[in-house]
Design a protein around this motif. Structure first.
Motif, PDB file in Angstrom:
ATOM      1  N   ARG A  65      59.868  29.313  62.138  1.00  0.00           N
ATOM      2  CA  ARG A  65      60.706  30.416  61.987  1.00  0.00           C
ATOM      3  C   ARG A  65      61.745  30.350  63.160  1.00  0.00           C
ATOM      4  O   ARG A  65      62.856  30.595  62.715  1.00  0.00           O
ATOM      5  CB  ARG A  65      59.824  31.698  62.289  1.00  0.00           C
ATOM      6  N   THR A  66      61.256  29.941  64.308  1.00  0.00           N
ATOM      7  CA  THR A  66      62.307  29.564  65.344  1.00  0.00           C
ATOM      8  C   THR A  66      63.345  28.534  65.014  1.00  0.00           C
ATOM      9  O   THR A  66      64.710  28.644  65.101  1.00  0.00           O
ATOM     10  CB  THR A  66      61.708  29.188  66.711  1.00  0.00           C
ATOM     11  N   ALA A  67      62.957  27.320  64.212  1.00  0.00           N
ATOM     12  CA  ALA A  67      63.747  26.454  64.001  1.00  0.00           C
ATOM     13  C   ALA A  67      64.867  27.045  63.034  1.00  0.00           C
ATOM     14  O   ALA A  67      66.312  26.643  62.957  1.00  0.00           O
ATOM     15  CB  ALA A  67      63.236  25.337  63.319  1.00  0.00           C
ATOM     16  N   THR A  68      64.455  27.731  62.057  1.00  0.00           N
ATOM     17  CA  THR A  68      65.142  28.426  61.058  1.00  0.00           C
ATOM     18  C   THR A  68      66.121  29.336  61.513  1.00  0.00           C
ATOM     19  O   THR A  68      67.367  29.091  61.285  1.00  0.00           O
ATOM     20  CB  THR A  68      64.217  29.180  59.974  1.00  0.00           C
ATOM     21  N   ASN A  69      65.819  30.130  62.706  1.00  0.00           N
ATOM     22  CA  ASN A  69      66.631  30.900  63.120  1.00  0.00           C
ATOM     23  C   ASN A  69      67.898  30.309  63.971  1.00  0.00           C
ATOM     24  O   ASN A  69      68.908  30.720  63.940  1.00  0.00           O
ATOM     25  CB  ASN A  69      65.937  31.908  64.224  1.00  0.00           C
ATOM     26  N   ARG A  70      67.396  29.180  64.422  1.00  0.00           N
ATOM     27  CA  ARG A  70      68.492  28.359  65.165  1.00  0.00           C
ATOM     28  C   ARG A  70      69.347  27.675  64.252  1.00  0.00           C
ATOM     29  O   ARG A  70      70.694  27.652  64.518  1.00  0.00           O
ATOM     30  CB  ARG A  70      67.668  27.322  65.934  1.00  0.00           C
ATOM     31  N   VAL A  76      72.529  20.953  64.248  1.00  0.00           N
ATOM     32  CA  VAL A  76      70.991  20.775  64.357  1.00  0.00           C
ATOM     33  C   VAL A  76      70.641  20.351  65.708  1.00  0.00           C
ATOM     34  O   VAL A  76      69.557  20.100  65.969  1.00  0.00           O
ATOM     35  CB  VAL A  76      70.587  19.929  63.207  1.00  0.00           C
ATOM     36  N   ARG A  77      71.574  20.305  66.788  1.00  0.00           N
ATOM     37  CA  ARG A  77      71.339  19.919  68.074  1.00  0.00           C
ATOM     38  C   ARG A  77      70.160  20.815  68.661  1.00  0.00           C
ATOM     39  O   ARG A  77      69.413  20.116  69.641  1.00  0.00           O
ATOM     40  CB  ARG A  77      72.476  20.419  68.977  1.00  0.00           C
ATOM     41  N   GLY A  89      74.448  26.862  62.394  1.00  0.00           N
ATOM     42  CA  GLY A  89      75.095  26.236  61.613  1.00  0.00           C
ATOM     43  C   GLY A  89      76.629  26.797  61.368  1.00  0.00           C
ATOM     44  O   GLY A  89      77.495  25.915  61.264  1.00  0.00           O
ATOM     45  N   PRO A  90      76.802  28.218  61.356  1.00  0.00           N
ATOM     46  CA  PRO A  90      78.177  28.718  61.241  1.00  0.00           C
ATOM     47  C   PRO A  90      78.797  28.326  62.345  1.00  0.00           C
ATOM     48  O   PRO A  90      80.325  28.260  62.271  1.00  0.00           O
ATOM     49  CB  PRO A  90      78.017  30.239  60.971  1.00  0.00           C
TER      50      PRO A  90
END
Length: 392
Positions: free
Chosen positions: A2-7, A54-55, A12-13
């Motif tokens: 979930r943390t990766a998705t939030n990041r 994705v950094r 991304g934008p």
């Protein structure tokens, strides 16, 4: 996950916006470039933008790919009508951001910084080659910008990593403190349950022993002396009522954690209760009595109560008990001795809940406790504690 998705959702934008700005600023500076050069520059810009997005999820991979794209920029010839080296285009500033990410979000810092410094040196050399006019001035400006950006990225990344580690340590400490508090609460609940059990045992055992002794004696003398039997039954009823009141008071006090002696009762009243039950109980003060605190007074009361009650249960209502309070300036010793048959068993080790409770009471106030018994010599309970060392 979930943390990766939030990041990714956040970064991304932001990366797309930065890529758009970079395209507008950088590509306008290379007007007149050939189609292959435009395609190469757009591909590198898209790749750096993707790495920027994705950094924080894959910092190492993003830094490696970004560094490879920067090497491609170094290898490209000057582009546009002005002949600008591609490595000097504004979107190359994405690379220090990737370096910051890998330092901030991984344990690796030395190798990425070394690669960054090497890349900065390569960029300076490439810039000087691309602008042969005034090479010293060009080299100075490019070196300050390139090496400064690398060192700034490393410093900010290091600071971010330390800050995150500090916050995590605080969270772990808070979690450990919460676990410790819960453990202390469980231990306190267990201790209170033991205290309640010990208190109920003391009150119930004492009262039942007196009531049974009075009732048994009344039954024996009922036909010969009914007035005496009525008096004994009345005493049993009174003791029972006192026990009920004491239990209510004790349970109410235990809810607040304040361990006090039974209200309205002292050793003299306790001894008188035993005497009405038919026991021959003598209370003797040796030395000069002194003030003691609530916990000590309560312990003395319960030890006397439990010791005489045990004598009544195991010897009978005709038992003789001698209670001695030996006072000195530094210590009080309480001795309860009976004239029963005694036993060779180790009562301290094999005693019931009452003896364990008496020993625990003395331990809580820093005192000592022992039970002595021998065949034909009766049983003696001895407890003592210091008057100066016990916490007030």
């Amino acid at each position: 996950m979930r943390t990766a998705t939030n990041r990714l959702v956040v970064d991304g934008p932001v990366a797309v916006l930065c890529g758009a700005v970079g395209a507008a600023v950088s590509l306008s500076a290379v007007a007149g470039a050939s189609l292959p050069e435009w395609v190469a520059l757009v591909a590198i810009l898209v790749g750096l933008t993707a790495c920027l997005g994705v950094r924080r999820v894959w910092p190492t991979a993003a830094f490696v790919v970004g560094s490879a794209l920067m090497l491609v920029l170094v290898a490209l010839p000057n582009v546009g009508d002005q002949g600008i080296p591609p490595i000097l285009l504004p979107f190359s500033l994405i690379h220090p951001v990737l370096l910051h990410a890998v330092v901030a979000h991984t344990e690796r810092s030395a190798l990425p910084v070394a690669c960054g410094l090497l890349g900065a040196a390569i960029a300076v050399v490439r810039g000087v080659i691309g602008f042969p006019v005034d090479p010293l001035g060009t080299a100075g400006v490019l070196a300050a910008a390139a090496f400064g950006s690398v060192l700034a990225a490393w410093a900010l990344g290091r600071y971010s990593r330390i800050s995150v580690a500090y916050v995590r340590s605080l969270e772990e400490r808070a979690a450990q403190a919460e676990l410790l508090r819960e453990q202390q609460v469980r231990e306190a609940i267990a201790a209170e349950r033991r205290l309640i059990a010990r208190e109920i045992h003391d009150v119930a055992a004492h009262s039942l022993a007196v009531v049974l002794a009075q009732a048994d004696t009344a039954r024996l003398v009922f036909d010969r002396d009914r007035d005496k039997a009525r008096e004994m039954i009345g005493t049993a009823v009174e003791v029972g009522r006192q026990a009920m009141g004491e239990l209510r008071s004790m349970l109410g006090v235990l809810r607040t954690g304040d361990e006090t002696a039974p209200a309205g009762q002292d050793l003299a009243e306790l001894v008188e209760t035993f005497r009405r039950a038919g026991a021959d109980v003598e209370l003797v003060d040796e030395g000069e009595p002194q003030e003691i605190d609530t916990a000590q007074r309560h312990a003395v009361y319960r030890i006397v109560q439990e010791s005489v009650t045990n004598a009544l249960k195991h010897v009978g209502p005709d038992v003789r008990c001698r209670i001695v309070l030996d006072w000195t300036r530094e210590r009080l010793t309480v001795t309860v001795a009976d004239d029963g048959p005694g036993t060779s068993a180790d009562l301290t080790a094999a005693g019931g809940f009452g003896i364990v409770g008496m020993a625990e009471r003395m331990r809580q106030i820093g005192g000592d406790f022992e039970v002595r018994s021998a065949p034909g010599a009766g049983t003696e309970v001895r407890a003592g504690f210091g008057l100066l060392e016990v916490p007030r």
